[in-house]
Design an enzyme around this catalytic site. Structure first.
Site, mmCIF file in Angstrom:
data_model
loop_
_atom_site.group_PDB
_atom_site.id
_atom_site.type_symbol
_atom_site.label_atom_id
_atom_site.label_comp_id
_atom_site.label_asym_id
_atom_site.label_seq_id
_atom_site.Cartn_x
_atom_site.Cartn_y
_atom_site.Cartn_z
ATOM 1 N N GLY A 196 -8.330 2.931 -46.252
ATOM 2 C CA GLY A 196 -8.768 3.118 -47.625
ATOM 3 C C GLY A 196 -7.710 3.757 -48.491
ATOM 4 N N LYS A 222 -12.593 -13.172 -40.628
ATOM 5 C CA LYS A 222 -11.847 -12.006 -40.152
ATOM 6 C C LYS A 222 -12.138 -11.740 -38.672
ATOM 7 C CE LYS A 222 -9.500 -8.089 -40.338
ATOM 8 N NZ LYS A 222 -10.033 -7.214 -39.310
ATOM 9 N N GLU A 239 -6.298 -12.606 -32.348
ATOM 10 C CA GLU A 239 -5.414 -11.450 -32.143
ATOM 11 C C GLU A 239 -5.546 -10.909 -30.716
ATOM 12 O OE1 GLU A 239 -5.827 -6.905 -33.588
ATOM 13 O OE2 GLU A 239 -5.757 -8.371 -35.211
ATOM 14 N N TYR A 240 -6.792 -10.763 -30.246
ATOM 15 C CA TYR A 240 -7.018 -10.294 -28.877
ATOM 16 C C TYR A 240 -6.305 -11.204 -27.883
ATOM 17 C CZ TYR A 240 -10.801 -6.813 -29.598
ATOM 18 O OH TYR A 240 -11.537 -5.700 -29.920
ATOM 19 N N SER A 281 -7.002 -7.751 -43.300
ATOM 20 C CA SER A 281 -6.203 -7.612 -42.087
ATOM 21 C C SER A 281 -4.776 -7.219 -42.419
ATOM 22 C CB SER A 281 -6.186 -8.928 -41.305
ATOM 23 O OG SER A 281 -5.368 -8.797 -40.154
ATOM 24 N N GLY A 282 -4.205 -6.437 -41.533
ATOM 25 C CA GLY A 282 -2.810 -6.048 -41.695
ATOM 26 C C GLY A 282 -2.532 -4.622 -41.280
ATOM 27 N N ALA A 287 -17.907 0.388 -40.094
ATOM 28 C CA ALA A 287 -18.909 -0.672 -40.039
ATOM 29 C C ALA A 287 -20.207 -0.138 -39.448
ATOM 30 C CB ALA A 287 -18.391 -1.838 -39.200
ATOM 31 N N ASN A 305 -14.645 -3.591 -41.460
ATOM 32 C CA ASN A 305 -14.757 -4.576 -40.377
ATOM 33 C C ASN A 305 -16.220 -4.834 -40.039
ATOM 34 O OD1 ASN A 305 -12.326 -5.677 -39.585
ATOM 35 N ND2 ASN A 305 -11.786 -3.974 -38.254
ATOM 36 N N LEU A 321 -11.459 7.342 -47.924
ATOM 37 C CA LEU A 321 -10.011 7.542 -47.943
ATOM 38 C C LEU A 321 -9.456 7.829 -46.554
ATOM 39 C CD1 LEU A 321 -9.751 9.581 -51.261
ATOM 40 C CD2 LEU A 321 -8.954 7.232 -50.872
ATOM 41 N N ARG A 358 -9.718 -6.577 -21.624
ATOM 42 C CA ARG A 358 -9.800 -5.230 -22.214
ATOM 43 C C ARG A 358 -10.932 -4.428 -21.572
ATOM 44 N NH1 ARG A 358 -8.042 -4.618 -28.517
ATOM 45 N NH2 ARG A 358 -6.499 -6.283 -28.555
ATOM 46 N N HIS A 414 -10.162 -14.176 -36.709
ATOM 47 C CA HIS A 414 -8.781 -13.679 -36.746
ATOM 48 C C HIS A 414 -8.583 -12.643 -35.654
ATOM 49 C CE1 HIS A 414 -6.034 -10.388 -37.779
ATOM 50 N NE2 HIS A 414 -5.261 -11.284 -38.376
ATOM 51 N N ASN A 415 -9.517 -11.691 -35.556
ATOM 52 C CA ASN A 415 -9.373 -10.638 -34.559
ATOM 53 C C ASN A 415 -9.511 -11.180 -33.139
ATOM 54 O OD1 ASN A 415 -9.245 -9.064 -36.846
ATOM 55 N ND2 ASN A 415 -10.565 -7.456 -36.037
ATOM 56 N N LYS A 423 -12.493 -2.235 -30.947
ATOM 57 C CA LYS A 423 -13.503 -1.836 -31.925
ATOM 58 C C LYS A 423 -14.686 -2.789 -31.997
ATOM 59 C CE LYS A 423 -10.395 0.865 -34.862
ATOM 60 N NZ LYS A 423 -9.850 1.069 -36.237
#
Length: 469
Positions: free
Chosen positions: A15, A184, A191-192, A130-131, A78, A104, A11, A289, A187-188, A262
């Site tokens: 979560g 995913k 995103e980067y 994702s989101g 992860a 992840n 949580l 980065r 996707h990341n 991450k």
């Protein structure tokens, strides 16, 4: 009493938001967190949704609260924490009870866990979500991986909680084992690169044009009404105009320029190298980065060599910068989809490229107005590089001059634009019919007798180097 439709472990921010989303969509859910105080606090703050949430204080109680055959979502960090949670949970479950890792995870770890589950004859899914916090609460993009029968079992819940684009759920099955987590990760990676290119254009406006944060925010706001309309441009406008409540200064001006990560971008770059897929814009973003973290060395470099000249001579306009960003965005997505295509062939996943583009249209961080057109282009020819699709080829033909001018002027002024420059180099290599790799082949044959192919197809696979080799 076992009346929950699904369970959730972990949580933390993601979560907790996902659990509330599930409950809000009408599915009773049982939750557990390693720290009991967190579970109690979550339940106490659930408001009107509390009636659909069963907080539990042991794994045994969690399992007992879920209607068989059970499905339990893991939202834990992860790595080893996932394996430890599976090891603790699995002995309490029946053979038809499913564990769903929605964190992840590195897709290689998901492949291993899926193989272990298959050997034991128990269902397991690895899904990319994702989101961010907002997406988890109100509708994320969901990328599923594992047996299709296992996905179909929980698809009614996952599609109900996913973001919607014109009524279509942004959630689908990608393929076996770690396919969902791989998609995913890509996707990341995109995103980067998208974030880095926006940051580079921000730097051009700030350092090269002398614009303040508020003015830059207005530029981004205007661009978000056009071709560049996307979540990342939208939030770039918002953060640019925000004011620090402590100092009254622009928020951007008080944020240290040391970017966190991450690891998912690095995973994408590493896997691209294994697959022989060229994703230089994403690689440059990860590199940037990493360099941002080396603040002391950057300051030392500035002390030794002096700050690079920053002011541009006035040859770049905001319209040119917009075109540069349009071209860079298309190229970075094209690289990402090319990587997915390479993985699909290598791993035998048959990854659904058009469906991936559609899943990314809402809910996820890289959602963009361009993704509708990308989905259409990939539907027409899924094996064709996205930059060659007529719609995007036309966009690139008109925008590439802006990208070229931006990269050239920034190089002259000492303004670093690594992702934009890498994207441009990739574009130029991808449209060069006769490259310079013939020189590399000659060198390799000279020092290692590796051989080469001839353009005329004739005999003779080695050069006349003789004793020089």
């Amino acid at each position: 009493m076992s009346d929950a439709a699904i369970g959730l472990i972990g949580l933390g921010t993601m979560g907790a938001m996902l659990a509330l989303n599930i409950a809000e969509k009408g599915f009773p859910i049982a939750v557990w967190n390693r720290t009991t105080a967190v579970t109690r606090q979550f339940a106490a703050g659930a408001g009107d949704l509390a009636a659909r949430i069963t907080p539990t204080e042991s794994l045994e109680a969690l399992v007992a609260a879920i209607t068989p055959p059970r499905a339990i979502i893991l939202m834990v960090p992860a790595g080893p924490a996932v394996d430890e949670q599976i090891a603790a949970l699995r002995p309490l479950l029946g053979p038809d009870d499913m564990i769903i890792d929605a964190g992840n995870a590195n897709f290689h770890d998901t492949n291993r866990r899926a193989a272990d589950a298959a050997a034991a004859g128990v269902p397991f899914l690895g899904i990319g979500v994702s989101g961010g916090e907002e997406g988890a609460r109100h509708g994320p993009s969901i990328m599923g991986g594992g047996p299709i029968a296992a996905w179909d079992r929980v698809a009614p819940i996952l599609t109900a909680i996913a973001a919607k684009h014109e009524g279509e759920a942004c959630a689908t099955w990608m393929g076996e084992a770690g396919a969902g987590h791989f998609v995913k990760a890509v996707h990341n990676g995109i995103e980067y690169a998208d974030m880095q290119m926006i940051a580079e254009i921000y730097g051009v406006m700030r350092d090269g044009m002398g614009m303040d944060a508020a003015a830059i925010g207005e530029v981004f706001r205007g661009w978000n009404a056009g071709v560049l309309k996307s979540y990342l441009i939208e939030i770039s406008a918002a953060v640019s105009v925000a004011t620090d409540p402590v100092t009254g200064s622009p928020m951007l001006d008080v944020i240290l320029d040391r970017a966190g990560q991450k690891g998912t971008g690095s995973w994408t770059v590493i896997e691209a190298q294994h697959l022989g897929a060229a994703i230089p814009a994403i690689e440059a973003a990860v590199m940037a980065r990493n360099l941002s973290a080396r603040l002391e060395e950057r300051l030392a470099g500035e002390a030794v060599f002096g700050a690079a000249p920053r002011a541009l001579p006035g040859s770049l306009s905001l319209d040119v910068l917009e075109q540069a960003l349009i071209a860079g965005k298309i190229l970075c997505y094209a690289q990402g989809f090319a990587l997915i295509s390479a993985a699909s062939a290598s791993f035998g996943w048959a990854l659904p490229l058009p469906a991936i583009a559609r899943v990314w249209r809402e809910g996820c961080i890289i959602r963009s107005a361009m993704l509708d057109d990308m989905a259409n282009a990939l539907t027409d020819a899924p094996d064709r590089n996205l930059m060659l699709a007529p719609f995007f080829a036309e966009k690139l033909a008109s925008a590439q001059t802006g990208l070229r001018d931006t990269v050239a002027e920034c190089a002259r002024a000492g303004l670093p634009v690594p992702a934009l420059a890498s994207g441009l180099a990739w574009f130029d290599m991808m449209r060069t019919g006769r490259s310079t790799a013939n020189m590399i082949q000659a060198q390799r044959d000279f020092f290692g007798a590796h051989g080469f192919e001839r353009v005329d197809g004739g005999a003779g696979k080695h050069g006349p180097w003789g004793a020089h080799g």
